[in-house]
Design a protein around this motif. Structure first.
Motif, PDB file in Angstrom:
ATOM      1  N   LEU A 135       0.821  -1.211   0.000  1.00 56.82           N
ATOM      2  CA  LEU A 135       0.000   0.000   0.000  1.00 56.82           C
ATOM      3  C   LEU A 135       0.855   1.262   0.000  1.00 56.82           C
ATOM      4  CD1 LEU A 135      -2.709  -1.131   2.563  1.00 56.82           C
ATOM      5  CD2 LEU A 135      -2.887  -1.100   0.079  1.00 56.82           C
ATOM      6  N   TYR A 136       2.108   1.110  -0.377  1.00 55.45           N
ATOM      7  CA  TYR A 136       3.016   2.252  -0.367  1.00 55.45           C
ATOM      8  C   TYR A 136       2.522   3.381  -1.267  1.00 55.45           C
ATOM      9  CZ  TYR A 136       7.356   4.936  -0.632  1.00 55.45           C
ATOM     10  OH  TYR A 136       8.290   5.940  -0.574  1.00 55.45           O
ATOM     11  N   GLU A 137       1.956   3.034  -2.421  1.00 54.45           N
ATOM     12  CA  GLU A 137       1.473   4.063  -3.338  1.00 54.45           C
ATOM     13  C   GLU A 137       0.347   4.882  -2.714  1.00 54.45           C
ATOM     14  OE1 GLU A 137       0.417   2.562  -7.124  1.00 54.45           O
ATOM     15  OE2 GLU A 137       2.434   1.846  -7.616  1.00 54.45           O
ATOM     16  N   GLN A 138      -0.488   4.239  -1.896  1.00 58.35           N
ATOM     17  CA  GLN A 138      -1.563   4.970  -1.230  1.00 58.35           C
ATOM     18  C   GLN A 138      -0.987   5.948  -0.203  1.00 58.35           C
ATOM     19  OE1 GLN A 138      -2.302   1.826  -2.549  1.00 58.35           O
ATOM     20  NE2 GLN A 138      -3.506   3.197  -3.830  1.00 58.35           N
ATOM     21  N   LEU A 139       0.043   5.519   0.532  1.00 54.69           N
ATOM     22  CA  LEU A 139       0.664   6.403   1.506  1.00 54.69           C
ATOM     23  C   LEU A 139       1.314   7.595   0.818  1.00 54.69           C
ATOM     24  CD1 LEU A 139       2.315   3.790   3.917  1.00 54.69           C
ATOM     25  CD2 LEU A 139       0.107   4.935   4.145  1.00 54.69           C
ATOM     26  N   VAL A 140       2.017   7.330  -0.280  1.00 51.62           N
ATOM     27  CA  VAL A 140       2.668   8.412  -1.019  1.00 51.62           C
ATOM     28  C   VAL A 140       1.622   9.375  -1.591  1.00 51.62           C
ATOM     29  CG1 VAL A 140       4.063   8.960  -3.058  1.00 51.62           C
ATOM     30  CG2 VAL A 140       4.733   7.081  -1.560  1.00 51.62           C
ATOM     31  N   GLY A 141       0.507   8.830  -2.089  1.00 55.47           N
ATOM     32  CA  GLY A 141      -0.558   9.676  -2.616  1.00 55.47           C
ATOM     33  C   GLY A 141      -1.145  10.586  -1.561  1.00 55.47           C
ATOM     34  N   LEU A 142      -1.358  10.052  -0.354  1.00 56.60           N
ATOM     35  CA  LEU A 142      -1.878  10.864   0.740  1.00 56.60           C
ATOM     36  C   LEU A 142      -0.878  11.948   1.128  1.00 56.60           C
ATOM     37  CD1 LEU A 142      -3.512   8.144   3.014  1.00 56.60           C
ATOM     38  CD2 LEU A 142      -4.688   9.994   1.822  1.00 56.60           C
ATOM     39  N   ARG A 143       0.393  11.605   1.075  1.00 58.07           N
ATOM     40  CA  ARG A 143       1.420  12.597   1.410  1.00 58.07           C
ATOM     41  C   ARG A 143       1.402  13.739   0.389  1.00 58.07           C
ATOM     42  NH1 ARG A 143       6.776  14.347   1.156  1.00 58.07           N
ATOM     43  NH2 ARG A 143       7.727  14.532   3.221  1.00 58.07           N
ATOM     44  N   PHE A 144       1.272  13.401  -0.878  1.00 63.55           N
ATOM     45  CA  PHE A 144       1.237  14.427  -1.926  1.00 63.55           C
ATOM     46  C   PHE A 144       0.026  15.340  -1.752  1.00 63.55           C
ATOM     47  CE2 PHE A 144      -0.234  15.870  -6.119  1.00 63.55           C
ATOM     48  CZ  PHE A 144       0.887  16.586  -6.538  1.00 63.55           C
ATOM     49  N   ARG A 145      -1.129  14.747  -1.453  1.00 62.09           N
ATOM     50  CA  ARG A 145      -2.333  15.545  -1.247  1.00 62.09           C
ATOM     51  C   ARG A 145      -2.196  16.446  -0.027  1.00 62.09           C
ATOM     52  NH1 ARG A 145      -6.379  11.051  -0.606  1.00 62.09           N
ATOM     53  NH2 ARG A 145      -7.722  12.751   0.118  1.00 62.09           N
ATOM     54  N   SER A 146      -1.508  15.939   1.001  1.00 68.05           N
ATOM     55  CA  SER A 146      -1.285  16.740   2.211  1.00 68.05           C
ATOM     56  C   SER A 146      -0.370  17.915   1.919  1.00 68.05           C
ATOM     57  CB  SER A 146      -0.674  15.862   3.314  1.00 68.05           C
ATOM     58  OG  SER A 146      -1.564  14.829   3.684  1.00 68.05           O
TER      59      SER A 146
END
Length: 223
Positions: free
Chosen positions: A196-207
């Motif tokens: 689920l690394y891509e989901q974590l990175v996506g949330l970081r980008f949105r943040s």
């Protein structure tokens, strides 16, 4: 650059309960060494409750968490998302963490069906031997939890900073963990370890985008 819009969606009371919930999950396995305490302090207290004292915080029960967070479903669900994120950030989703997260989810009245696909990744040290390889989980099987994490609202600067701190800016290098000079475990790069690394990175980008665009904050320290 100063913040032009730092409207906080969550009250200090909600944030304190939020932090206690995350700490309850961190303590779920009965181990909380100095390194873990420093990490939790840096990733949670510094961003969510900078004027609080970690030593004064206690674990929290599901009913108390529900009462403190309030009735808003999105607030409750966003807490549970951050709880899951914290549990899987190192690529290991343990049985005790899963049990505590599900207990919180039931108390908060959250539909836990999305978490079922994550059950296949559970790590139970009592059932693992060095001769027994862990089954690989196909990314498509995790689509429900991926979609659920992708649906997280980023609408509070403290929560956005927490995510930016928790998720590293780039895939960490693989490393060996040693004890008394002997290697006890090899950790591969997070991008290979965590499905689920891509989901974590996506949330970081949105943040990051929320802090820079909506709050007009300087995000240099997170890049």
């Amino acid at each position: 650059m100063s913040s032009a819009n730092t409207t906080k969606k969550y009250s200090d009371r909600q944030i304190t309960a939020w932090l206690r919930g995350l700490l309850t999950i961190a303590w779920a396995d009965g181990q909380f060494d100095p390194e873990e305490q420093e990490l939790i302090t840096r990733l949670t207290q510094d961003e969510l409750a900078p004027h609080g004292d970690l030593g004064e915080l206690k674990t929290i029960t599901g009913p108390d968490l529900a009462a403190e967070l309030g009735e808003d479903h999105h607030t409750r669900e966003n807490f549970l998302r951050t709880a899951v994120m914290m549990a899987i950030a190192d690529g290991v989703y343990s049985v005790v963490e899963a049990d505590q997260i599900k207990a919180f989810g039931r108390a908060l009245g959250i539909d836990l069906s999305a978490l079922q696909s994550l059950e296949a990744t559970l790590y139970d040290p009592a059932q693992i031997t060095t001769e027994t390889p862990q089954p690989e989980v196909q990314i498509d099987a995790l689509k429900p939890i991926r979609n659920w994490l992708d649906g997280m609202d980023i609408d509070d600067p403290r929560l956005a900073r927490f995510i930016c701190k928790m998720v590293p800016p780039q895939c960490p290098f693989e490393r060996d963990i040693k004890l008394f000079g002997k290697k006890i475990v090899h950790i591969p790069p997070m991008c290979k370890l965590n499905p689920l690394y891509e989901q974590l990175v996506g949330l970081r980008f949105r943040s990051l985008s929320y802090l820079a665009d909506d709050c007009q904050e300087d995000i240099t320290e997170f890049i």
